[in-house]
Design a protein around this motif. Structure first.
Motif, PDB file in Angstrom:
ATOM      1  N   GLU A  72       0.838  -1.203   0.000  1.00 51.92           N
ATOM      2  CA  GLU A  72       0.000   0.000   0.000  1.00 51.92           C
ATOM      3  C   GLU A  72       0.871   1.251   0.000  1.00 51.92           C
ATOM      4  N   GLN A 121      -9.783   6.069 -11.031  1.00 49.79           N
ATOM      5  CA  GLN A 121      -9.220   7.383 -11.372  1.00 49.79           C
ATOM      6  C   GLN A 121     -10.269   8.467 -11.198  1.00 49.79           C
ATOM      7  N   ARG A 134      -0.852   4.550  -7.173  1.00 50.37           N
ATOM      8  CA  ARG A 134      -2.067   5.373  -7.163  1.00 50.37           C
ATOM      9  C   ARG A 134      -2.090   6.387  -8.295  1.00 50.37           C
ATOM     10  N   LYS A 135      -0.955   7.010  -8.561  1.00 46.59           N
ATOM     11  CA  LYS A 135      -0.911   8.067  -9.576  1.00 46.59           C
ATOM     12  C   LYS A 135      -1.191   7.530 -10.978  1.00 46.59           C
ATOM     13  N   TYR A 185      -6.798   1.153  -8.655  1.00 44.94           N
ATOM     14  CA  TYR A 185      -7.489   2.312  -8.087  1.00 44.94           C
ATOM     15  C   TYR A 185      -8.399   2.956  -9.134  1.00 44.94           C
ATOM     16  N   ASP A 245       2.575   1.861  -3.348  1.00 43.37           N
ATOM     17  CA  ASP A 245       1.609   2.428  -4.292  1.00 43.37           C
ATOM     18  C   ASP A 245       1.386   3.906  -4.023  1.00 43.37           C
ATOM     19  N   LEU A 246       1.373   4.295  -2.750  1.00 36.65           N
ATOM     20  CA  LEU A 246       1.169   5.702  -2.403  1.00 36.65           C
ATOM     21  C   LEU A 246       2.376   6.543  -2.800  1.00 36.65           C
TER      22      LEU A 246
END
Length: 286
Positions: free
Chosen positions: A231, A286, A275-276, A284, A234-235
């Motif tokens: 997690e 968008q 995430r981006k 995730y 990913d952040l």
């Protein structure tokens, strides 16, 4: 230079970190210039800043007037000649030659008094400053993601960094509302050197088939961590995290304990940057 002499701050690189750094500088009352060669990245940074400030209002952390003041302090540009500032923070890709090239160009359009700070998370400041005129004004100012929320800032002195330069940056970080710590110049500094194995060992467990991504994350959370390694990668950005691991692996003379993961490299090669990108170890919306 003293803290009181700082009126204008430049930030190079409008990605996740650069955007956050520019936002908090503007909120602290500094005229802030955010630079990027990519107009779309600048536009996204502007949108993200507005969203962050709106969230702050919704949570009662700031007022509408404070939001407007912060926005008025921000300038977005793709022209390096506008980066005539008292302090410039570089927040670009973790590649030594890129950072050196940027600082060399900035040195040519600024006075020797301008402080050049790098947000690098793993590259020794001594190496970055080696080819920069007046290396005594080059210093590390390492923020953590998300920069507008996380409190810690590492202030790193290279071999040539003047003590007064490091002190001014420490004072600046504290004025930005951060908790600043002085660190010696070593690959990964304090936090990334300690935390690297949080990611590396998690990835080794995955490579060896001991457990899947979700299980490893849940176990780490059950142990008291706010987020599991996947997690958090990913952040932060899977690509950024991989780049830092690679840099530290090389800096520590290919010590096996810092070996980058093949699984993580595949994610980077596939563009699954977290995430981006809408997809990393998780998917995730968008």
């Amino acid at each position: 230079m003293t803290l009181e002499d700082i009126k204008t701050i430049g930030v190079v690189g409008a990605g996740t970190m650069g955007q956050g750094i520019a936002q908090i500088c503007a909120q602290a009352g500094y005229k802030t210039i955010l630079f990027d060669i990519n107009a779309q990245v600048l536009e996204k940074a502007q949108q993200t800043t507005t969203k962050n400030l709106d969230k702050g209002i919704a949570r009662g952390k700031l007022t509408q007037a404070e939001k407007e003041a912060a926005i008025s302090n921000l300038t977005y540009t793709g022209d390096t000649l506008q980066l005539s500032c008292d302090v410039i923070v570089e927040a670009v890709v973790e590649r030594l030659e890129v950072k050196q090239s940027i600082f060399q160009e900035l040195a040519s359009i600024n006075t020797p008094d301008t402080i050049l700070a790098s947000n690098t998370s793993s590259i020794p400041i001594t190496q970055i400053a080696a080819s920069v005129p007046n290396p005594e004004r080059v210093v590390g100012m390492h923020f953590f993601n998300p920069a507008h929320i996380m409190k810690l800032v590492e202030v790193i002195s290279g071999a040539a960094t003047a003590p007064a330069t490091a002190q001014v940056i420490k004072d600046l970080a504290e004025k930005l509302g951060k908790t600043a710590v002085m660190a010696k110049d070593s690959p990964g500094f304090i936090v990334n050197r300690v935390a690297r194995h949080f990611y590396v060992e998690g990835l080794k467990l995955l490579e060896e088939g001991v457990a899947d991504v979700e299980t490893i994350d849940k176990l780490m959370q059950a142990s008291g961590f706010k987020m599991g390694p996947f997690e958090l990668m990913d952040l932060i950005g899977v690509d950024t995290n991989y780049s830092v691991t690679t840099s530290m692996f090389e800096a520590f003379h290919y010590d096996p304990k810092f070996r980058p993961s093949r699984i993580q490299q595949q994610k980077v090669d596939a563009g699954h940057h977290g995430r981006k990108a809408g997809k990393g170890f998780y998917t995730y919306e968008q």
